[in-house]
Design an enzyme around this catalytic site. Sequence first.
Site, PDB file in Angstrom:
ATOM      1  N   ASP A  72      -7.530 -35.480  25.104  1.00  0.00           N
ATOM      2  CA  ASP A  72      -8.360 -36.209  23.771  1.00  0.00           C
ATOM      3  C   ASP A  72      -9.119 -36.917  23.624  1.00  0.00           C
ATOM      4  O   ASP A  72      -9.394 -37.683  25.271  1.00  0.00           O
ATOM      5  CB  ASP A  72      -7.314 -36.048  22.442  1.00  0.00           C
ATOM      6  CG  ASP A  72      -6.465 -35.753  21.991  1.00  0.00           C
ATOM      7  OD1 ASP A  72      -6.240 -34.050  22.247  1.00  0.00           O
ATOM      8  OD2 ASP A  72      -6.109 -35.414  20.664  1.00  0.00           O
ATOM      9  N   HIS A 123     -12.575 -32.031  19.680  1.00  0.00           N
ATOM     10  CA  HIS A 123     -12.093 -33.227  18.449  1.00  0.00           C
ATOM     11  C   HIS A 123     -12.592 -33.930  17.645  1.00  0.00           C
ATOM     12  O   HIS A 123     -12.204 -35.549  17.285  1.00  0.00           O
ATOM     13  CB  HIS A 123     -11.746 -34.180  19.847  1.00  0.00           C
ATOM     14  CG  HIS A 123     -10.367 -35.614  19.201  1.00  0.00           C
ATOM     15  ND1 HIS A 123      -9.015 -34.435  18.494  1.00  0.00           N
ATOM     16  CD2 HIS A 123     -10.303 -36.361  18.748  1.00  0.00           C
ATOM     17  CE1 HIS A 123      -8.742 -36.073  18.293  1.00  0.00           C
ATOM     18  NE2 HIS A 123      -8.609 -36.993  18.786  1.00  0.00           N
ATOM     19  N   HIS A 127     -14.424 -39.105  15.721  1.00  0.00           N
ATOM     20  CA  HIS A 127     -13.420 -39.315  14.710  1.00  0.00           C
ATOM     21  C   HIS A 127     -12.948 -39.837  13.468  1.00  0.00           C
ATOM     22  O   HIS A 127     -12.139 -40.522  13.282  1.00  0.00           O
ATOM     23  CB  HIS A 127     -12.690 -40.199  15.710  1.00  0.00           C
ATOM     24  CG  HIS A 127     -11.108 -40.297  16.367  1.00  0.00           C
ATOM     25  ND1 HIS A 127     -10.173 -41.099  15.832  1.00  0.00           N
ATOM     26  CD2 HIS A 127     -10.703 -39.285  18.290  1.00  0.00           C
ATOM     27  CE1 HIS A 127      -8.777 -40.771  16.814  1.00  0.00           C
ATOM     28  NE2 HIS A 127      -9.256 -39.925  17.302  1.00  0.00           N
ATOM     29  N   HIS A 217      -4.673 -38.779  26.846  1.00  0.00           N
ATOM     30  CA  HIS A 217      -6.128 -39.096  26.729  1.00  0.00           C
ATOM     31  C   HIS A 217      -6.795 -39.607  28.012  1.00  0.00           C
ATOM     32  O   HIS A 217      -6.183 -41.302  28.461  1.00  0.00           O
ATOM     33  CB  HIS A 217      -6.017 -40.223  25.777  1.00  0.00           C
ATOM     34  CG  HIS A 217      -5.255 -40.113  24.289  1.00  0.00           C
ATOM     35  ND1 HIS A 217      -4.701 -40.205  24.208  1.00  0.00           N
ATOM     36  CD2 HIS A 217      -5.982 -40.163  22.749  1.00  0.00           C
ATOM     37  CE1 HIS A 217      -3.685 -39.529  22.817  1.00  0.00           C
ATOM     38  NE2 HIS A 217      -5.388 -39.811  21.873  1.00  0.00           N
TER      39      HIS A 217
END
Length: 261
Positions: A72, A123, A127, A217
């Site tokens: 991510d 994603h 965010h 990540h």
Amino acid sequence: MPSTKKMLRPARRLRAGALAAAAVSLALTLTGCADVETTAPSAARAQAVQGAPARFGTVDCREAKCIALTFDAGPSENSARLLDILKEKKVPATFFLLGKRHIEKYPELVKRMAAEGHEVASHTWDHKILTRITDAQIREELRRPDDAIERLTGRKPTLMRPPQGRTDANVHRIAKEMDLAEVLWSVTAKDYATTDSALITKRVLAQASRDGIILLHDLYQGTVPAVPGIIDALKARGYVFVTVPQLLAPGKVEPGKVYRP
């Protein structure tokens, strides 16, 4: 060459810090969407249309012990090294990319991900927590990275991962309208909270299971150095690495569904 850490500018450090702060709630994420109806990879495979091809690429996850490696919040300054590792280990991954300050900053890495056979997904743009914003804002958060990825790779994403895994019926409805399915996870190393690569490896290995979806990540400094050890250890246990669509095959990704082991 100066280390990556030294190259980080104050704004970049603030950005990483903000994402880390947001990720702290990941431990509560799955509780936050506990009432969400999800589809397991095995169920997606079982629901496949009769007569569908048995394999997606070279792997049949009805027979093989499959697991999916996902990343991510990239691309980042660490992504090139990660792609080198994945290429060397012959491992495909699924990348859930952020738009603002990521896709727009590292377009060549997005192109490389697609060119080297990885699944490139969204994603969101910035965010934002999708369950806390308006319908129009949700659509914008999903549309912008999809458009950017399609321009760079020639292929519109079919998958998205909601920030912090937070989703609800309204998000599902809008995702379906936009031809997107949501993907959650079964393994988290909490790599946003540590730079200890050995600890990240230990956490992943402790949680890994067949049909698992691993959340990492590449944005954080301890993660990419942990990846070779994770791959080697899981291969030694008999796992085969696949992308999320490969994990579901011969079932196909269905817009509006939420996939989680």
